[in-house]
Design a protein around this motif. Structure first.
Motif, PDB file in Angstrom:
ATOM      1  N   GLY A 234      -4.148   8.792  -4.239  1.00 31.66           N
ATOM      2  CA  GLY A 234      -4.463   9.022  -2.840  1.00 31.66           C
ATOM      3  C   GLY A 234      -3.562  10.070  -2.204  1.00 31.66           C
ATOM      4  N   THR A 235      -4.130  10.865  -1.301  1.00 32.94           N
ATOM      5  CA  THR A 235      -3.317  11.702  -0.422  1.00 32.94           C
ATOM      6  C   THR A 235      -2.979  10.874   0.801  1.00 32.94           C
ATOM      7  OG1 THR A 235      -5.220  12.582   0.771  1.00 32.94           O
ATOM      8  CG2 THR A 235      -4.556  13.744  -1.235  1.00 32.94           C
ATOM      9  N   ASP A 236      -2.286  11.465   1.757  1.00 34.16           N
ATOM     10  CA  ASP A 236      -1.926  10.697   2.947  1.00 34.16           C
ATOM     11  C   ASP A 236      -3.131  10.353   3.803  1.00 34.16           C
ATOM     12  OD1 ASP A 236       0.930  10.157   2.864  1.00 34.16           O
ATOM     13  OD2 ASP A 236       1.176  12.316   2.865  1.00 34.16           O
ATOM     14  N   ALA A 237      -4.293  10.895   3.456  1.00 36.82           N
ATOM     15  CA  ALA A 237      -5.532  10.437   4.101  1.00 36.82           C
ATOM     16  C   ALA A 237      -5.799   8.982   3.770  1.00 36.82           C
ATOM     17  CB  ALA A 237      -6.707  11.298   3.644  1.00 36.82           C
ATOM     18  N   ALA A 238      -5.197   8.498   2.669  1.00 36.16           N
ATOM     19  CA  ALA A 238      -5.383   7.108   2.257  1.00 36.16           C
ATOM     20  C   ALA A 238      -4.298   6.194   2.811  1.00 36.16           C
ATOM     21  CB  ALA A 238      -5.394   7.014   0.732  1.00 36.16           C
ATOM     22  N   SER A 239      -3.340   6.762   3.551  1.00 26.18           N
ATOM     23  CA  SER A 239      -2.205   5.944   3.988  1.00 26.18           C
ATOM     24  C   SER A 239      -2.464   5.216   5.300  1.00 26.18           C
ATOM     25  CB  SER A 239      -0.948   6.821   4.128  1.00 26.18           C
ATOM     26  OG  SER A 239      -1.101   7.754   5.179  1.00 26.18           O
ATOM     27  N   GLU A 240      -3.628   5.420   5.910  1.00 23.70           N
ATOM     28  CA  GLU A 240      -3.975   4.708   7.141  1.00 23.70           C
ATOM     29  C   GLU A 240      -5.345   4.042   6.992  1.00 23.70           C
ATOM     30  OE1 GLU A 240      -3.387   6.902  10.814  1.00 23.70           O
ATOM     31  OE2 GLU A 240      -2.167   8.355   9.735  1.00 23.70           O
ATOM     32  N   GLY A 241      -5.457   2.856   7.526  1.00 24.71           N
ATOM     33  CA  GLY A 241      -6.753   2.182   7.589  1.00 24.71           C
ATOM     34  C   GLY A 241      -7.322   1.780   6.244  1.00 24.71           C
ATOM     35  N   LEU A 242      -6.469   1.576   5.258  1.00 26.16           N
ATOM     36  CA  LEU A 242      -6.949   1.209   3.922  1.00 26.16           C
ATOM     37  C   LEU A 242      -6.231  -0.045   3.466  1.00 26.16           C
ATOM     38  CD1 LEU A 242      -8.713   2.047   1.481  1.00 26.16           C
ATOM     39  CD2 LEU A 242      -6.787   3.396   0.665  1.00 26.16           C
ATOM     40  N   ASN A 243      -6.992  -1.093   3.122  1.00 27.40           N
ATOM     41  CA  ASN A 243      -6.418  -2.358   2.672  1.00 27.40           C
ATOM     42  C   ASN A 243      -6.540  -2.465   1.152  1.00 27.40           C
ATOM     43  OD1 ASN A 243      -6.088  -3.003   5.401  1.00 27.40           O
ATOM     44  ND2 ASN A 243      -8.109  -3.948   5.499  1.00 27.40           N
ATOM     45  N   LEU A 244      -5.399  -2.593   0.496  1.00 24.06           N
ATOM     46  CA  LEU A 244      -5.401  -2.623  -0.971  1.00 24.06           C
ATOM     47  C   LEU A 244      -4.665  -3.864  -1.472  1.00 24.06           C
ATOM     48  CD1 LEU A 244      -4.550   1.159  -1.570  1.00 24.06           C
ATOM     49  CD2 LEU A 244      -6.811   0.092  -1.682  1.00 24.06           C
ATOM     50  N   GLN A 245      -5.096  -5.034  -1.011  1.00 22.72           N
ATOM     51  CA  GLN A 245      -4.392  -6.269  -1.374  1.00 22.72           C
ATOM     52  C   GLN A 245      -4.497  -6.610  -2.849  1.00 22.72           C
ATOM     53  OE1 GLN A 245      -6.444  -5.920   1.255  1.00 22.72           O
ATOM     54  NE2 GLN A 245      -5.871  -7.208   2.993  1.00 22.72           N
ATOM     55  N   THR A 246      -5.434  -5.997  -3.570  1.00 25.10           N
ATOM     56  CA  THR A 246      -5.574  -6.304  -4.996  1.00 25.10           C
ATOM     57  C   THR A 246      -4.686  -5.415  -5.857  1.00 25.10           C
ATOM     58  OG1 THR A 246      -7.453  -4.785  -5.207  1.00 25.10           O
ATOM     59  CG2 THR A 246      -7.949  -7.100  -4.694  1.00 25.10           C
ATOM     60  N   LEU A 247      -4.020  -4.427  -5.251  1.00 23.83           N
ATOM     61  CA  LEU A 247      -3.102  -3.562  -5.998  1.00 23.83           C
ATOM     62  C   LEU A 247      -1.672  -4.018  -5.723  1.00 23.83           C
ATOM     63  CD1 LEU A 247      -4.690  -0.028  -5.329  1.00 23.83           C
ATOM     64  CD2 LEU A 247      -5.230  -1.674  -7.144  1.00 23.83           C
ATOM     65  N   LYS A 266       3.344   2.357   2.166  1.00 25.26           N
ATOM     66  CA  LYS A 266       3.715   1.013   1.718  1.00 25.26           C
ATOM     67  C   LYS A 266       2.801  -0.043   2.334  1.00 25.26           C
ATOM     68  CE  LYS A 266       6.528  -1.434   3.816  1.00 25.26           C
ATOM     69  NZ  LYS A 266       7.608  -2.138   4.543  1.00 25.26           N
ATOM     70  N   GLY A 267       2.391   0.198   3.590  1.00 23.97           N
ATOM     71  CA  GLY A 267       1.556  -0.766   4.296  1.00 23.97           C
ATOM     72  C   GLY A 267       0.182  -0.964   3.680  1.00 23.97           C
ATOM     73  N   ARG A 268      -0.216  -0.088   2.727  1.00 23.88           N
ATOM     74  CA  ARG A 268      -1.521  -0.261   2.063  1.00 23.88           C
ATOM     75  C   ARG A 268      -1.512  -1.474   1.144  1.00 23.88           C
ATOM     76  NH1 ARG A 268      -3.433   0.840   5.660  1.00 23.88           N
ATOM     77  NH2 ARG A 268      -1.397   1.273   6.537  1.00 23.88           N
ATOM     78  N   ILE A 269      -0.333  -1.809   0.593  1.00 25.58           N
ATOM     79  CA  ILE A 269      -0.288  -2.925  -0.347  1.00 25.58           C
ATOM     80  C   ILE A 269       0.512  -4.112   0.186  1.00 25.58           C
ATOM     81  CG2 ILE A 269      -0.633  -1.456  -2.366  1.00 25.58           C
ATOM     82  CD1 ILE A 269       2.346  -1.714  -2.984  1.00 25.58           C
ATOM     83  N   GLN A 270       1.464  -3.874   1.086  1.00 24.49           N
ATOM     84  CA  GLN A 270       2.229  -4.988   1.657  1.00 24.49           C
ATOM     85  C   GLN A 270       1.470  -5.505   2.877  1.00 24.49           C
ATOM     86  OE1 GLN A 270       5.948  -4.270   3.638  1.00 24.49           O
ATOM     87  NE2 GLN A 270       6.904  -6.115   2.834  1.00 24.49           N
ATOM     88  N   ARG A 271       0.394  -6.247   2.599  1.00 18.58           N
ATOM     89  CA  ARG A 271      -0.525  -6.674   3.643  1.00 18.58           C
ATOM     90  C   ARG A 271      -0.804  -8.172   3.540  1.00 18.58           C
ATOM     91  NH1 ARG A 271      -2.536  -2.191   5.816  1.00 18.58           N
ATOM     92  NH2 ARG A 271      -4.099  -3.289   7.043  1.00 18.58           N
ATOM     93  N   ILE A 272      -1.266  -8.719   4.650  1.00 18.98           N
ATOM     94  CA  ILE A 272      -1.730 -10.109   4.630  1.00 18.98           C
ATOM     95  C   ILE A 272      -2.880 -10.206   3.638  1.00 18.98           C
ATOM     96  CG2 ILE A 272      -2.831 -11.914   6.006  1.00 18.98           C
ATOM     97  CD1 ILE A 272      -1.427 -10.733   8.463  1.00 18.98           C
ATOM     98  N   GLY A 273      -2.789 -11.177   2.744  1.00 18.33           N
ATOM     99  CA  GLY A 273      -3.808 -11.331   1.716  1.00 18.33           C
ATOM    100  C   GLY A 273      -3.438 -10.696   0.391  1.00 18.33           C
ATOM    101  N   GLN A 274      -2.245 -10.063   0.308  1.00 16.36           N
ATOM    102  CA  GLN A 274      -1.796  -9.492  -0.960  1.00 16.36           C
ATOM    103  C   GLN A 274      -1.736 -10.595  -2.015  1.00 16.36           C
ATOM    104  OE1 GLN A 274      -0.838  -7.826  -4.053  1.00 16.36           O
ATOM    105  NE2 GLN A 274      -0.695  -6.276  -2.436  1.00 16.36           N
ATOM    106  N   VAL A 275      -2.336 -10.332  -3.167  1.00 22.49           N
ATOM    107  CA  VAL A 275      -2.454 -11.367  -4.196  1.00 22.49           C
ATOM    108  C   VAL A 275      -1.139 -11.613  -4.924  1.00 22.49           C
ATOM    109  CG1 VAL A 275      -4.917 -10.953  -4.502  1.00 22.49           C
ATOM    110  CG2 VAL A 275      -3.264  -9.686  -5.917  1.00 22.49           C
ATOM    111  N   ASN A 276      -0.169 -10.678  -4.810  1.00 25.95           N
ATOM    112  CA  ASN A 276       1.125 -10.825  -5.463  1.00 25.95           C
ATOM    113  C   ASN A 276       2.197 -11.234  -4.453  1.00 25.95           C
ATOM    114  OD1 ASN A 276       0.546  -9.500  -8.287  1.00 25.95           O
ATOM    115  ND2 ASN A 276      -0.306  -8.078  -6.787  1.00 25.95           N
ATOM    116  N   ASP A 277       3.143 -12.055  -4.891  1.00 30.18           N
ATOM    117  CA  ASP A 277       4.257 -12.425  -4.033  1.00 30.18           C
ATOM    118  C   ASP A 277       5.245 -11.278  -3.864  1.00 30.18           C
ATOM    119  OD1 ASP A 277       3.282 -14.994  -3.669  1.00 30.18           O
ATOM    120  OD2 ASP A 277       4.314 -15.762  -5.451  1.00 30.18           O
ATOM    121  N   LYS A 278       5.243 -10.359  -4.833  1.00 30.84           N
ATOM    122  CA  LYS A 278       6.164  -9.220  -4.789  1.00 30.84           C
ATOM    123  C   LYS A 278       5.414  -7.968  -5.215  1.00 30.84           C
ATOM    124  CE  LYS A 278      10.390  -9.635  -6.421  1.00 30.84           C
ATOM    125  NZ  LYS A 278      11.534  -9.731  -7.382  1.00 30.84           N
ATOM    126  N   VAL A 279       5.635  -6.867  -4.485  1.00 34.01           N
ATOM    127  CA  VAL A 279       5.031  -5.591  -4.859  1.00 34.01           C
ATOM    128  C   VAL A 279       6.137  -4.629  -5.297  1.00 34.01           C
ATOM    129  CG1 VAL A 279       3.005  -5.852  -3.380  1.00 34.01           C
ATOM    130  CG2 VAL A 279       5.062  -4.767  -2.457  1.00 34.01           C
TER     131      VAL A 279
END
Length: 317
Positions: A234-247, A266-279
């Motif tokens: 992803g470029t920084d176009a992907a750094s806003e408004g994208l939820n990636l809880q499965t990554l 960082k906020g793309r993966i450190q989100r509510i619903g993240q499947v991992n306890d640690k990223v």
């Protein structure tokens, strides 16, 4: 019972929600998603191989010559060095365009703009023979060694040998040509694996075994959610408004000047619903390079944020 408002909002910080126990459940209001950083220690910075040291030398010679006659010549070279620090192919593309038109790259996804620096375009277009010779030597050095890009080798090692692909990974770059080049090479090295690209405009798509298929951003998001895509560039176009809880992992191929960009990534993966306890997050940079200076500046800016507000984003140390 006596609040005059029928509806109201109580605003809480993320730290409060993650550390305060909800008396009704006996658990924190919000499950904490911890961040483990890599690439922050001096020994984790990538050593510049001899061929990149040589290329850096030619770029600095070019800067010295250009600065003698053009205002902002140092800025042009900083951009060149940051581009080659992202990927060698990005440095090659920049040098080619500078040789052909005397202008820096017009990548839609990069944040730098030489026009903002008050640089005289006409002066840059008229490169001297000596300046052109420095750029040509820079270009030749890159072309002879671009298949040995140290950052790509580290990305591959993290994904395959250290298991980051199994956790799911997004790889960020400021530059679309860097993201595309890494995606294309991963597609060639990883058979039957879909590699996603999420970028501005209509540049999003997937690559499978070297073949590109155009996709919309919404299709890319859906594929990530269904876990059909485990690697996303992803470029920084992907750094806003994208939820990636499965990554569960993130690689910063290069570092932007603005610390807010890092926080958004960082906020793309450190989100509510993240499947991992640690990223896991890896910040890549070359030791003793322009990127090292960017990292130092970012660290100081984050230190200032900490001194003013008492908290700091866990995007780098």
């Amino acid at each position: 019972n006596h609040n005059p408002f029928i509806r109201h909002i109580v605003r809480r910080t993320r730290d409060f929600l993650e550390t305060t126990i909800n008396p009704e459940t006996g658990e924190p209001y919000l499950k904490k998603v911890e961040v483990e950083l890599f690439g922050e220690k001096d020994e984790e910075a990538i050593s510049l191989p001899p061929y990149l040291q040589e290329a850096y030398g030619y770029a600095k010679d070019f800067s010295s010559l250009l600065s003698k006659r053009v205002k902002g010549g140092g800025f042009i070279t900083t951009l060149l060095l940051r581009r080659v620090g992202s990927t060698m192919i990005a440095g090659e593309n920049t040098a080619i365009k500078m040789l052909n038109w005397g202008l820096t790259t017009t990548d839609d996804d990069q944040e730098d703009d030489y026009n903002d620096e008050g640089i005289d375009e006409k002066s840059i277009k008229n490169l001297t023979d000596e300046e052109r010779s420095c750029l040509e030597r820079f270009l030749q050095t890159i072309r002879l060694n671009k298949d040995k890009d140290p950052k790509y080798n580290l990305v591959y090692d993290l994904l395959i040998n250290q298991g980051w692909m199994d956790k799911g990974c997004i790889i960020f770059s400021q530059y679309y040509d860097s993201a595309l080049w890494v995606a294309e090479n991963l597609s060639k090295d990883l058979k039957n694996v879909s590699i996603g690209i999420y970028a501005g405009g209509d540049k999003s798509g997937i690559i499978i075994d070297g073949v590109y298929y155009k996709k919309t951003k919404e299709e890319i998001k859906a594929m990530v959610k269904r876990r059909e895509l485990k690697i996303l560039l992803g470029t920084d176009a992907a750094s806003e408004g994208l939820n990636l809880q499965t990554l569960g992992t993130l690689i910063n191929l290069d570092l932007p000047w603005n610390p807010t960009r890092l926080e958004q990534r960082k906020g793309r993966i450190q989100r509510i619903g993240q499947v991992n306890d640690k990223v896991f997050i890896y910040n890549m940079r070359y030791k003793g390079s322009v990127e090292d200076k960017v990292h130092e500046i970012l660290s100081k800016r984050l230190e200032n944020i900490h001194s003013m507000f008492g908290q700091i984003p866990d995007v780098l140390e």
